[in-house]
Structures are given as structure tokens and as C-alpha cells.
Enzyme design. Structure first.
Site, PDB file in Angstrom:
ATOM      1  N   HIS A  41     -55.327  77.729  18.228  1.00  0.00           N
ATOM      2  CA  HIS A  41     -54.542  77.236  19.373  1.00  0.00           C
ATOM      3  C   HIS A  41     -53.065  77.584  19.211  1.00  0.00           C
ATOM      4  CE1 HIS A  41     -53.759  72.949  17.536  1.00  0.00           C
ATOM      5  NE2 HIS A  41     -52.862  73.795  17.135  1.00  0.00           N
ATOM      6  N   ASN A  98     -57.791  76.508  14.688  1.00  0.00           N
ATOM      7  CA  ASN A  98     -58.762  77.075  15.634  1.00  0.00           C
ATOM      8  C   ASN A  98     -58.133  78.145  16.526  1.00  0.00           C
ATOM      9  OD1 ASN A  98     -57.126  75.555  17.248  1.00  0.00           O
ATOM     10  ND2 ASN A  98     -58.746  74.372  18.233  1.00  0.00           N
ATOM     11  N   GLU A 137     -55.826  75.365  23.959  1.00  0.00           N
ATOM     12  CA  GLU A 137     -57.014  75.328  23.102  1.00  0.00           C
ATOM     13  C   GLU A 137     -57.973  76.485  23.444  1.00  0.00           C
ATOM     14  OE1 GLU A 137     -56.991  73.412  20.602  1.00  0.00           O
ATOM     15  OE2 GLU A 137     -57.092  71.277  21.058  1.00  0.00           O
ATOM     16  N   ASP A 151     -45.098  70.861  23.012  1.00  0.00           N
ATOM     17  CA  ASP A 151     -46.300  70.124  23.425  1.00  0.00           C
ATOM     18  C   ASP A 151     -46.201  68.676  22.944  1.00  0.00           C
ATOM     19  OD1 ASP A 151     -46.618  70.540  20.715  1.00  0.00           O
ATOM     20  OD2 ASP A 151     -48.466  71.670  20.869  1.00  0.00           O
TER      21      ASP A 151
HETATM   22  P1  PGA Z   1     -49.241  73.200  11.215  1.00  0.00           P
HETATM   23  O1  PGA Z   1     -49.865  73.101  12.658  1.00  0.00           O
HETATM   24  O2  PGA Z   1     -47.914  73.864  11.359  1.00  0.00           O
HETATM   25  O3  PGA Z   1     -49.102  71.773  10.770  1.00  0.00           O
HETATM   26  O4  PGA Z   1     -50.182  73.980  10.379  1.00  0.00           O
HETATM   27  C1  PGA Z   1     -49.954  74.199  13.483  1.00  0.00           C
HETATM   28  C2  PGA Z   1     -50.816  73.855  14.659  1.00  0.00           C
HETATM   29  O5  PGA Z   1     -51.847  73.190  14.474  1.00  0.00           O
HETATM   30  O6  PGA Z   1     -50.473  74.242  15.780  1.00  0.00           O
END
Ligand code: PGA
Length: 234
Positions: free
Chosen positions: A133, A131, A138, A62
Site C-alpha cells: 500500500h 502489502n 490498498e 492519510d
Molecule cells: P512503516 O509503514 O514505515 O512503519 O514501515 C509503512 C506503511 O505501512 O505504509
């Protein structure tokens, strides 16, 4: 699901897992998440010989829209630093959406076409959003199957990666949920006590678009590696 002792252990287990699959399929298309969680695993991979990765292809999971790929904070910049340069992945083996493209819909259509041509994804490495995602899929009323533009939630916009970037970001582009579910293998990495609430919800196994990571329960080959801190206490 494997519970690692700590982040170092998680990173080693994840790197071993990725390395094993690349050995089986040297041309594998690795769909790579960015963010804090996979960094340690990528660093471990970079410690070994780059020979194993001479044919491996990488798809960026992404991207934020509005940060040039050369700038710190972008997923491009992260992957260049942690995977492409250390593993000597040549540009012809790297598939990326340009989050700075003028026509984002066209960019997503181009990525869907690239995935059709290069896919399926051999291994999709994922982190768990606070959250729920997955990539930038999302929480919402429905999941979008393929590459698409997303209006990012406040939770995603609070991610440390883009704090201090100075960019004004509201949108992202992402691999879709069906693209993720069509991968041959999925690897979800979860680390830290701040993820234990999200883990708790994930472990209910209730599949809902309000918690996108829950769709991974429909994946036929899912491995979850989390560390002890991320395991909910109750
Ligand atoms: P993080 O992010 O690996 O920095 O915890 C994961 C995400 O938000 O998809």
C-alpha cells in the site's frame, strides 16, 4: 534509486533530499507519511534551524478513522510530535483530514478541495506498506484517484502504530493515487529486511492495482531510498 548502508544513513539522505527541495521552494507543500520509516529523516530535519521551514506547508498523507488526532497512534499525533512542533509549522500551514469526523465522505471532499487550492504537492514522502500500500491506497481491483475512505486490510490493521491504542479501527482516509502521482517529486523510503519481499515485488516494475506502490513507476520524478537490509537477496 539509492541504497543506503543502514537506517541512519537512509534517514540522513532523506533529510538532505527534503531540505534541498525546501531550499528551492520555501513554500513547498510537503505531503508527509507517518510510520516507522520516515521518523529518522524527520528527526534529522528537526535538528537544524527551523528558519528553512518558516513557510513550508504540510499535508498529512492519510489517517486512521476512530482515533482522535490528539491520541497516540493517530497520524496527527505522530506529525505533531515529529514535524509540526519541532519545525514550528503553524496550524494555518497544516492540512489534515479528521479521521474522527462524523461524515468521512464530506471530510474527503473537503480534503480534495484543500488540495486543489493548495496543490500541487511539491514532495510526497512515502513509506512502503508490507502489502504494497501507499498511504492507505490498498491493493484491490482499481485505484481511487483522489481523497477517499478505505476499508483497511488486515495487513494495514496489523501496523505497530495502532497496536495498543485500544481503538476499534476498520477504516482509513487517504490521499488518492492520482494525487500522489500529480506531486512534483515523490520520495519512497524503505527500510529493513521485513520489507525485502515487498521491495522484490516493487522492483519487478509491473504496474498493478494489486500492488499500489507499483504505480510509482509512472511518476516522472521518483526517488527511492532504501537501506541494504531492504534489498532483496535474489
Ligand atoms: P512503516 O509503514 O514505515 O512503519 O514501515 C509503512 C506503511 O505501512 O505504509
Amino acid at each position: 534509486m539509492i541504497v543506503a548502508d543502514d537506517y541512519t544513513h537512509l534517514s540522513q539522505l532523506a533529510a538532505d533530499h527534503i531540505g534541498r527541495l525546501v531550499k528551492e521552494d520555501p513554500q513547498m507543500l510537503l505531503c508527509a507519511a507517518t510510520g516507522g520509516t520516515p521518523t529518522g529523516a524527520y528527526e534529522r530535519l528537526a535538528e537544524g534551524s527551523t528558519e528553512l521551514f518558516a513557510q513550508m506547508r504540510i499535508l498529512k498523507l492519510d489517517e486512521w478513522c476512530g482515533i482522535p488526532g490528539t491520541q497516540d497512534g493517530s497520524c496527527d499525533h505522530y506529525l505533531s510530535r515529529h514535524l509540526l512542533e519541532p519545525l514550528k509549522v503553524t496550524p494555518d500551514r497544516y492540512f489534515r483530514a479528521d479521521g474522527d469526523a462524523k461524515d468521512l465522505q464530506a471530510e474527503c471532499a473537503r480534503m480534495s478541495e484543500a488540495l486543489r487550492a493548495e496543490g500541487p504537492i511539491g514532495l510526497c514522502v512515502l513509506g512502503l506498506g508490507m502489502n504494497g500500500h501507499l498511504g492507505f491506497n490498498e491493493p484491490g481491483d482499481r485505484m481511487v484517484p483522489h481523497w477517499h475512505v478505505v476499508e483497511l486490510t488486515d495487513s494495514s490493521l496489523a501496523h505497530p502504530m495502532i497496536q495498543g491504542s485500544g481503538a476499534s479501527i476498520t477504516l482509513g482516509v487517504t490521499t488518492g493515487m492520482q494525487d500522489i502521482l500529480d506531486s512534483r517529486q515523490a520520495l519512497l523510503l524503505v527500510s529493513g529486511g521485513h520489507k525485502s519481499e515487498a521491495m522484490k515485488r516493487f522492483l519487478t516494475k509491473r504496474v498493478t492495482p494489486q500492488f499500489p506502490a507499483s504505480y510509482l513507476w509512472e511518476h516522472p520524478n521518483l526517488t527511492v531510498i532504501c537501506d541494504r537490509d531492504a534489498v532483496p537477496s535474489d
